[in-house]
Design a protein around this motif. Structure first.
Motif, PDB file in Angstrom:
ATOM      1  N   ASP A  77       0.824  -1.207   0.000  1.00 42.72           N
ATOM      2  CA  ASP A  77       0.000   0.000   0.000  1.00 42.72           C
ATOM      3  C   ASP A  77       0.861   1.261   0.000  1.00 42.72           C
ATOM      4  N   LEU A  80       2.668   1.722  -3.370  1.00 37.43           N
ATOM      5  CA  LEU A  80       1.752   2.233  -4.390  1.00 37.43           C
ATOM      6  C   LEU A  80       1.413   3.699  -4.147  1.00 37.43           C
ATOM      7  N   LEU A  81       1.216   4.060  -2.898  1.00 37.55           N
ATOM      8  CA  LEU A  81       0.917   5.450  -2.556  1.00 37.55           C
ATOM      9  C   LEU A  81       2.062   6.369  -2.993  1.00 37.55           C
ATOM     10  N   THR A  83       4.430   5.721  -5.231  1.00 40.29           N
ATOM     11  CA  THR A  83       4.543   5.684  -6.691  1.00 40.29           C
ATOM     12  C   THR A  83       3.494   6.585  -7.342  1.00 40.29           C
ATOM     13  N   ASN A  84       2.255   6.488  -6.866  1.00 36.52           N
ATOM     14  CA  ASN A  84       1.184   7.319  -7.424  1.00 36.52           C
ATOM     15  C   ASN A  84       1.430   8.801  -7.153  1.00 36.52           C
ATOM     16  N   ARG A  85       1.942   9.115  -5.984  1.00 38.07           N
ATOM     17  CA  ARG A  85       2.233  10.513  -5.647  1.00 38.07           C
ATOM     18  C   ARG A  85       3.322  11.072  -6.565  1.00 38.07           C
ATOM     19  N   ALA A  87       4.011  10.011  -9.543  1.00 34.96           N
ATOM     20  CA  ALA A  87       3.409  10.116 -10.876  1.00 34.96           C
ATOM     21  C   ALA A  87       2.593  11.398 -10.990  1.00 34.96           C
ATOM     22  N   GLN A  88       1.844  11.736  -9.936  1.00 35.52           N
ATOM     23  CA  GLN A  88       1.067  12.981  -9.932  1.00 35.52           C
ATOM     24  C   GLN A  88       1.979  14.203 -10.023  1.00 35.52           C
ATOM     25  N   GLN A  91       3.307  14.511 -13.486  1.00 37.41           N
ATOM     26  CA  GLN A  91       2.262  14.997 -14.383  1.00 37.41           C
ATOM     27  C   GLN A  91       2.085  16.504 -14.230  1.00 37.41           C
TER      28      GLN A  91
END
Length: 97
Positions: A77, A80-81, A83-85, A87-88, A91
């Protein structure tokens, strides 16, 4: 018979396989991803083992098994958190240029 030995090719160039370099790059990318995945597994194995194992025995008791499952789930978890952060953030920084 002379046609068999002529230099003209009857093969369609559009059906040629990928270039050797492109195949090599793809292979290397896949192998790198596998290595990263294995490294991640070893990392949370080490962390969770140290956190949850009191004393090694012939089998896992239910408390240790639950601890290991929860530890791995939280580790994934958090990974992933993060990694997603990232990625944001990438972006947003790419959109601001």
């Amino acid at each position: 018979m002379a046609d068999l030995f002529s230099n003209t090719s009857t093969f369609d160039d559009s059906r040629k396989p990928k270039s050797g370099e492109a195949e090599l790059q793809e292979f290397l990318m896949v192998e790198k991803q596998k290595a990263q995945f294995n490294a991640q597994i070893h990392e949370f194995n080490d962390f969770c083992w140290d956190k949850c194992m009191d004393k090694p025995g012939s089998k896992l008791d239910s408390r240790t098994e639950t601890c290991l499952n929860n530890c791995v789930d939280r580790f994934i978890d958090v990974s992933l958190l993060i990694t997603n952060r990232f990625a944001q953030l990438l972006q947003k920084s790419a959109g601001g240029m």
